[in-house]
Design an enzyme around this catalytic site. Structure first.
Site, PDB file in Angstrom:
ATOM      1  N   CYS A 106      13.759   4.701  -6.989  1.00 36.77           N
ATOM      2  CA  CYS A 106      12.311   4.581  -6.800  1.00 36.77           C
ATOM      3  C   CYS A 106      11.958   5.280  -5.495  1.00 36.77           C
ATOM      4  CB  CYS A 106      11.876   3.118  -6.807  1.00 36.77           C
ATOM      5  SG  CYS A 106      12.590   2.113  -5.481  1.00 36.77           S
TER       6      CYS A 106
ATOM      7  N   CYS B 171       0.826  -1.200   0.000  1.00 30.84           N
ATOM      8  CA  CYS B 171       0.000   0.000   0.000  1.00 30.84           C
ATOM      9  C   CYS B 171       0.865   1.257   0.000  1.00 30.84           C
ATOM     10  CB  CYS B 171      -0.927   0.002   1.212  1.00 30.84           C
ATOM     11  SG  CYS B 171      -2.244  -1.238   1.123  1.00 30.84           S
TER      12      CYS B 171
END
Length: 415
Positions: free
Chosen positions: A373, A219
């Site tokens: 990232c 999530c």
């Protein structure tokens, strides 16, 4: 099952199929001796429901329920378990409240930021229902303590958000003969079920193996609609109450799948797998695993090998930029993340395009490629793909954009 969105729903294996399978079970706990006058007043709307009544409320009062995690799923679960009058609630969570939690973790408030989640949740529970006894386990759940902690409770409610802990919760529950209510959320998708090996399948019957590393984002990487936590968390509490009081037909042997975008619920039958390594006819897993992180693999073997001698820090990246080093900085996150915050000079090329090979033609052959990232996991996977394609000098940034914010520019928003 193919799906345009990621999530555990992609991993409904051959032991899950459409259909109905209902199981009526006896009450999980014995009733308490009595309800006080204050309890009768407080729980009166329960008491006048024939299926619950005084007897069912006494069972809730006598119950001991442990919630693993006080985050997205744990927040609504703990609030409603407390309001329902579950006598003893255990909370295990070692994390602290972060501002980004407040979008969905409704048991915490602004004044709780930086506070222990377990202690913050306990304070909210006491405010809602001071008749509930709260037990705090302000620690990380691990192989060494899971048996001892679980053994003190009748029922486990699983609000974890990673595969390693999910498999450990399942294995410990099976080995101890405990039922547990499981839930999972991602973006707009949610799932819930009850796993109790004595009466039906366990989590491993549904998902024998974790998904390949990097296949299912967390999530924190992919996001979750805040209200979805309430939808799935309330289902978990509903199942917990049914188990404790012995009413209705619990989701044993059934998986509830919810799509918030389509506003649809569907139930999938889950068979007990006779070949399950844990609860099958001839189990081969008879104790907790030594290392659940290793079993689930945060990153692939290829990624682990690729980052050796090919990892730089955020500080080193800044030094390279300041020195004018000729690099091609690639952000492998998704476009929505790139809009939130970015490292100056970066070019967005999502990881999926690199893994598939679609983006290889966009990459320069005469400049050193630097990948990053959010935290370093996805860039490691992309790095492995680049090295396999011949980009031997490529490196990635340890800790990703979060490290850049922490070490270089704290004025940027973290997420």
């Amino acid at each position: 099952m193919a799906d345009r969105r990621f999530g555990e729903r992609q991993w409904l294996v051959t032991h899950a199929d459409p259909g109905e399978s209902t199981v009526s079970l006896p009450p999980l706990v014995e009733p308490a001796a009595e309800l006080t006058v204050d309890e009768i007043r407080r729980y009166s709307r329960h008491l006048i429901i024939p299926d619950v009544g005084v007897e069912g409320q006494k069972r809730l009062k006598n119950a001991r329920v442990l919630c693993v995690g006080a985050g997205g799923l744990g927040s609504p679960a703990l609030l409603y378990l407390a309001a329902a009058g579950v006598g003893t609630l255990g909370i295990i969570d070692f994390d602290t409240v972060d501002e980004s939690n407040l979008q969905r973790q409704v048991i915490h408030g602004v004044s709780d930021v930086g506070r222990s989640k377990a202690e913050s949740a306990a304070a909210s529970i006491r405010e809602i229902n001071p008749l509930v006894n709260v037990e705090i386990h302000n620690t990380a759940l691990d192989r060494d303590n899971v048996r001892e902690i679980f053994s003190g409770y009748d029922l486990i409610v699983d609000g974890t958000d990673n595969f390693a802990t999910r498999y450990m919760v399942n294995d410990a529950a099976v080995l101890l003969g405990k039922p547990y209510v499981w839930g999972s959320i991602y973006r707009f998708d949610g799932q819930a079920s009850v796993f109790w090996a004595e009466h039906g399948p366990c989590y491993r019957c549904l998902y024998p193996e974790p998904p390949p590393p990097g296949m299912v984002p967390s999530c924190a990487e992919g996001g979750v609609l805040g209200v979805l936590c309430a939808s799935i968390g309330s289902i978990q509490v509903n199942e917990a109450i049914k188990l404790l009081a012995g009413i209705g037909e619990p989701l044993v042997g059934r998986l509830m799948v919810y799509d918030a975008l389509e506003m649809s619920y569907r139930k999938i039958k889950v068979r007990k797998d006779p070949n399950c390594v844990l609860c099958g006819e001839n189990p081969t897993v008879t104790d907790l695993l030594e290392d659940y992180e290793d079993f689930c693999g945060a990153v692939s073997v290829e990624a682990q090998e690729a980052v050796v001698d090919a990892t730089i820090t955020a500080a080193e990246l800044k030094e390279w930029q300041d020195a004018g080093k000729d690099i091609f900085l690639v952000d492998v996150r998704e476009p929505a993340e790139y809009e939130i915050v970015r490292i100056p000079g970066s070019t967005l090329i999502p990881k999926g395009e690199i893994i598939s090979g679609e983006a290889l033609a966009k990459l320069p052959q005469d400049r050193q490629i630097v990948l990053h990232c959010k935290s370093g996991v996805r860039s490691a996977e992309a790095l492995a793909a680049l090295k396999a394609a011949g980009f031997r000098d490529a490196v990635h940034v340890q800790g990703g954009v979060l490290s850049w914010i922490k070490q270089i520019d704290p004025s940027l928003p973290a997420y």
